[in-house]
Design an enzyme around this catalytic site. Structure first.
Site: not given
Ligand code: BGC
Length: 791
Positions: A289
C-alpha cells in the site's frame, strides 16, 4: 532521475515524478528480428526469463520501486503523466522498450483527474455504488458486470491495473473504510469481490485485491499491530481473500499497512510467500500500500515485489542491500520476474490504443440498476412502500435529500460528472416536490457549503452540513399538501480516520427532531413517513425507527443513486437487497467493541510514519476472535436491530424444505431449495445456507454462512429451484494445534433462512469420521498468548 520537494501540509514530501511516456516494443531489433521477450507467440515465462537476462541491475532495482506520487494541484516541470490522477506508475526501461504501467484506484470505479491542463476534454468516470451496496445484492453475476464496466473504463483511459476490489472485513462499524469493503462475512466478501475482480480482468486490465490483510481500521493504520489468533486470521480475515483469489486469479495483490502479529503485512513472508503463493497458488505480484512498511529490503525478501508509490530512499536502500550482500540478485530476480509477468501482459506494454471515451451513458444505467438491486428495505409497515398512483405529491425533508452522497472519500472516491440526488430522482420519476421546500433547502445547502473550509489535501473529509432547522408549522403545512414524507439522513467517511459516535453513528439532535416532527405531522393525517439512509456503513437505528413507517437503506449508491431510490420507492424495482452486515441495537453490542481501536504501546510517542501519516505505535488485540458480526450475535444470544442477511420485499416467498443429496457427507453434498413467489409482485429472493457444526474439539459459532443463491426475477406464482454445494472445507474449522482445516465427525445442521436470525428450515447430515480438509504450510500463530472470548 529528477527529484523535487513538494510542500504537503506541515511536512515535506519528496517525490520522483512519473514519466508516463508510452514505450511499446520495438518492431524489430537491429538484426531485423524480434527478441524473444518481444514475441507474443512465445510462452510468457520464456519471454520473462529472456527479458530478465537482458536487464541491467540498475533497471531491476528501478522496476521494484514505483516512480513516486504526483499530488493533484501541484504543478511540475516534468512531462505529463500518461493518466493524470492515477495513483502511481512502474518505472520504464527505455532501452528495452519496457513501458511504465499505470496503477489507478479504486473500489467504486476508476479514480483519475476529471480535467487536464491544456484541454477542454473531460475524463469523468462512473461512480458505481460502494462495495457494501454491491455486496447487498448478493448477486455475484451483477458484481461481475460492475467489474467489467470498471475494467472497461480503466482500459479506455489507459490504466493497466485497477487498485480494487478492497475486501477487508467489517469488524467494527466505526471503521472509516467499511464502505469500500463488502461485508462482515468472508464468504460473501470473497464471492462478491472475486466476481468483481473477474469482471475487471475480463477487460484485459489487472486488479489489485487489497488490503492483504486485517486492515480493519484507520486509527493508526500505518503502525498498528493487529494481534489475531491464527484461527480468526484463517477463518475470518484471510478466507475472503482466498475465495477472491481462487475466483479471479488477480494480477496483483496489495499488502496492508498494518502489522499482523508483530510483522508489517508487507514484510510478512509467511503471509505472502506461504499462505498467498504456496497454499493458494497466487501467481501475480504483490505491491505495498502507498508508503507502507518500514524496510524495502525486508519487503522484497518477504515476497512483496513492488514498492508503491516508490521513493528515492527506497531505491538507495535496495541498491545498498545488493552492494553489501544483504539482498542477493537471486532474491531480487524473483521479485522482478513477477513484475515483468504483469508488465508484459499489460495494455501499456502491448501498446494497445485507448480513446478516453468509455461508454459512460451505458455504465450510468448499470450503476442505476445495481444501486436499486442493492437497496435494502429495512422496514415497511402498513405497506408504506411502494408509493401508489395517488401519492404523487411528496415532501423531501433533510438537507441530504438535496445533496446525496455517491460514495466515500479518499482513494475510494471517484471523480464522476454528476450525482443524482434524491429529489432529482423523485422528480425524474414524475413525483412532485413542493417548490418552496426545495428552494429553501437548496439555498440552505449552498450557503452552508460556501462556509466549509478549503480542503487542505485532496483526500480530506470535510465536516458535514448540519441539518436545517425547520419549524413545526412549516412541516404541518407540507403534511396537508403532500401525500408522503421522505426524511433523508446522509453520512460520509473515508480513509485516514475512523468514524465518530456523535453526529455520525448516532443521529444528531436536529436530525431526530426533524424526524419526530415530520412523523407527528404526517401520522396525524395517516400519511406515511419514509426514511432514506444514504450512508456508507452502519448507524444506530433502534432509538428512532419507531418514527418511520418505512426505512430504505440505499447506502451510498453511486452517481445514479437518486434515480435508483426513485425506482425502488415507486415500485419500478422490487427491493431484493439483503444486509451484508448486521445492524446491532447499539455499537457496544459488537464483539469487537471492547478491543477497538486498540491501545497505544507503553511510552509510545507520536511518530511520522511513511510520507502521509502520523501515528502512535499501538496495537489492537482481536480478542473477539472468530466472533465477528452475526457469528457473535447468534453465538452470544444478542438481539440486533437488523440481522445479517435481512431485507424485505414487496412480495412474499415460500421457501421449501431443503433436499440434501445424501444423509451422510462423503466428500461433497448438494442442497436444493425451491422458492415460490406467493405474492402479487415480481421479485427476487436470496436463500442463505448456514451451517451449525459439531463442536467436539473446536468451539464453533452458532451458525456460519456457507452458501447462498439468489433467484431470478420470479413472476407471481412462479417457482425456481436453487442448488447450493458444500465442500469439506465448508464443514471445517482451522485447528491451530493440528495445523489443518478439520471437519469434525458428528451431525451437522443445515439451516436454511432469509437472514442469520430468520431460519425457516433445518436439515441434518452426518459425517462419520474427522476429515482433514486442508493442511497449512504457514505458521501464523501470534507470538504471545491471546485471550479470546467464548460464549
Ligand atoms: C490506500 C489504497 C490506495 C492507495 C493509492 C492508499 O492510501 O490505502 O487503498 O490504493 O492509497 O491511492
Amino acid at each position: 532521475m529528477k527529484r523535487i520537494l513538494l510542500p504537503l501540509g506541515a511536512g515535506l514530501l519528496c517525490c520522483t515524478l512519473a514519466l508516463g511516456q508510452k514505450l511499446p516494443f520495438r518492431d524489430l531489433n537491429q538484426n531485423g528480428k524480434q527478441d524473444v521477450y518481444e514475441n507474443v507467440n512465445i510462452p510468457l515465462d520464456t519471454r520473462v526469463e529472456d527479458l530478465l537476462n537482458r536487464l541491467p541491475l540498475e533497471d531491476k532495482i528501478g522496476l521494484v520501486i514505483g516512480t513516486g506520487m504526483r499530488l493533484p494541484g501541484v504543478s511540475s516541470t516534468e512531462s505529463p503523466e500518461k493518466v493524470a490522477g492515477a495513483a502511481g506508475n512502474t518505472r520504464p526501461v527505455e532501452a528495452l522498450g519496457i513501458a511504465p504501467i499505470v496503477l489507478a484506484d479504486g473500489p467504486a470505479g476508476l479514480r483519475i483527474d476529471p480535467t487536464r491542463e491544456g484541454t477542454e476534454e473531460t475524463f469523468y468516470c462512473t461512480a458505481f455504488p460502494i462495495a457494501t451496496l454491491v455486496a447487498s445484492t448478493w448477486d455475484p453475476a451483477l458484481s461481475e458486470e460492475v467489474g467489467a464496466a470498471m475494467g472497461a473504463e480503466a482500459r479506455a483511459y489507459g490504466a493497466d491495473i485497477l487498485l480494487a476490489p478492497a475486501l477487508n472485513i467489517h469488524r467494527h462499524l466505526l471503521a472509516g473504510r467499511n464502505f469500500e469493503y463488502f461485508s462482515e462475512d468472508p464468504l460473501l466478501s470473497g464471492t462478491m469481490s472475486g466476481h468483481l475482480a473477474k469482471g475487471v480482468q475480463s477487460q484485459g486490465v489487472g486488479t489489485s485485491i487489497k488490503h492483504f490483510a486485517a486492515n480493519n481500521q484507520e486509527t493508526n493504520r500505518m503502525v498498528l499491530n493487529a494481534i489475531v489468533s491464527e484461527r480468526a486470521l484463517r477463518e475470518i480475515y484471510l478466507r475472503g481473500f482466498e475465495i477472491a483469489i481462487k475466483t479471479a486469479a488477480p494480477w496483483t495483490v496489495m499488502s496492508a499497512y498494518n502489522k499482523i502479529n508483530g510483522v508489517y503485512a508487507s514484510q510478512h513472508k509467511a503471509l505472502l510467500e506461504e499462505v498467498l503463493r504456496k497454499e493458494w497458488g497466487f501467481e501475480g505480484l504483490v505491491m505495498t500500500d502507498w508508503f507502507a512498511g518500514d524496510n524495502a529490503v525486508a519487503q522484497l525478501k518477504a515476497g512483496n515485489d513492488l514498492m508503491m508509490p516508490g521513493t528515492p530512499q527506497q531505491l538507495e536502500q535496495v541498491a545498498q542491500a545488493i552492494d553489501n550482500g544483504e539482498l542477493s540478485i537471486h532474491e531480487l530476480n524473483k521479485n522482478v520476474r513477477r513484475i515483468l509477468r504483469v508488465i508484459l501482459q499489460s495494455p501499456s506494454q502491448q501498446g494497445l490504443p485507448y480513446d478516453n471515451s468509455p461508454p459512460l451513458d451505458r455504465h450510468a444505467q448499470l450503476a442505476r440498476k445495481v444501486a436499486a438491486a442493492g437497496a435494502v428495505l429495512l422496514k415497511n409497515e402498513g405497506g408504506a412502500l411502494p408509493l401508489q398512483a395517488g401519492q404523487a405529491n411528496v415532501a423531501a425533508f433533510g438537507v441530504g435529500a438535496y445533496d446525496f452522497i455517491a460514495g466515500g472519500t479518499g482513494s475510494g472516491d471517484v471523480n464522476e460528472a454528476y450525482t443524482v440526488s434524491l429529489v432529482e430522482g423523485l422528480a425524474n420519476a414524475g413525483l412532485a416536490i413542493p417548490a418552496a421546500l426545495r428552494s429553501r433547502y437548496e439555498a440552505y445547502r449552498d450557503a452552508e457549503k460556501a462556509k466549509l473550509p478549503e480542503k487542505r489535501f485532496f483526500f480530506e473529509l470535510l465536516p458535514p452540513i448540519p441539518e436545517m432547522p425547520l419549524e413545526s408549522k412549516a412541516i404541518a403545512k407540507y403534511a396537508q399538501t403532500t401525500d408522503a414524507a421522505f426524511v433523508t439522513f446522509t453520512r460520509n467517511s473515508g480513509e485516514f480516520q475512523d468514524r465518530a459516535l456523535e453526529a455520525d453513528y448516532y443521529l444528531t439532535a436536529e436530525e431526530k427532531n426533524l424526524l419526530k416532527n415530520v412523523a407527528a405531522a404526517y401520522r396525524k393525517l395517516g400519511k406515511p413517513v419514509i426514511v432514506i439512509l444514504n450512508i456508507g456503513n452502519v448507524i444506530e437505528t433502534a432509538s428512532w425507527e419507531g418514527y418511520a413507517d418505512a426505512i430504505l437503506l440505499p447506502w451510498q449508491g453511486g452517481q445514479e443513486a437518486g434515480n435508483a431510490v426513485a425506482d425502488v420507492v415507486t415500485g419500478k424495482v422490487n427491493p431484493s437487497g439483503k444486509l451484508p452486515t448486521s445492524f446491532p441495537l447499539d455499537y457496544t453490542d459488537q464483539g469487537s467493541d471492547r478491543y477497538f481501536p486498540g491501545t497505544a504501546l507503553p511510552g509510545a510517542e507520536e511518530e511520522q510514519v511513511g510520507m502521509l501519516s502520523k501515528g502512535v505505535p499501538s496495537e489492537t488485540a482481536y480478542q473477539d476472535d472468530i466472533y465477528v458480526g452475526y457469528r457473535y450475535y447468534t453465538s452470544f444470544g444478542k438481539e440486533v436491530a437488523y440481522p445479517f442477511g435481512y431485507g424485505l420485499s414487496y412480495t412474499t416467498f415460500d421457501i421449501g424444505a431443503p433436499r440434501l443429496s445424501d444423509k451422510a457427507f462423503r466428500g461433497a453434498l448438494s442442497v436444493e431449495v425451491s422458492v415460490t413467489n406467493t405474492g402479487s409482485t415480481p421479485g427476487q429472493e436470496v436463500v442463505q445456507l448456514y451451517l451449525s457444526a459439531p463442536d467436539t474439539v473446536l468451539y464453533k459459532p452458532a451458525r456460519e454462512l456457507k452458501a447462498f443463491a439468489k433467484t431470478s426475477l420470479l413472476a407471481p406464482g412462479q417457482s425456481e429451484t436453487l442448488v447450493m454445494q458444500l465442500s469439506p472445507k465448508d464443514l471445517a474449522s482451522f485447528s491451530p494445534s493440528e495445523r489443518a482445516w478439520i471437519a469434525e465427525a458428528g451431525t451437522y445442521k443445515v439451516l436454511i433462512g432469509t437472514s442469520a436470525n430468520q431460519i425457516l428450515h433445518e436439515a441434518r447430515f452426518d459425517l462419520a469420521f474427522d476429515i482433514e480438509a486442508e493442511r497449512a504450510i504457514a505458521d501464523l500463530k501470534p507470538t504471545r498468548a491471546l485471550e479470546v472470548i467464548k460464549p
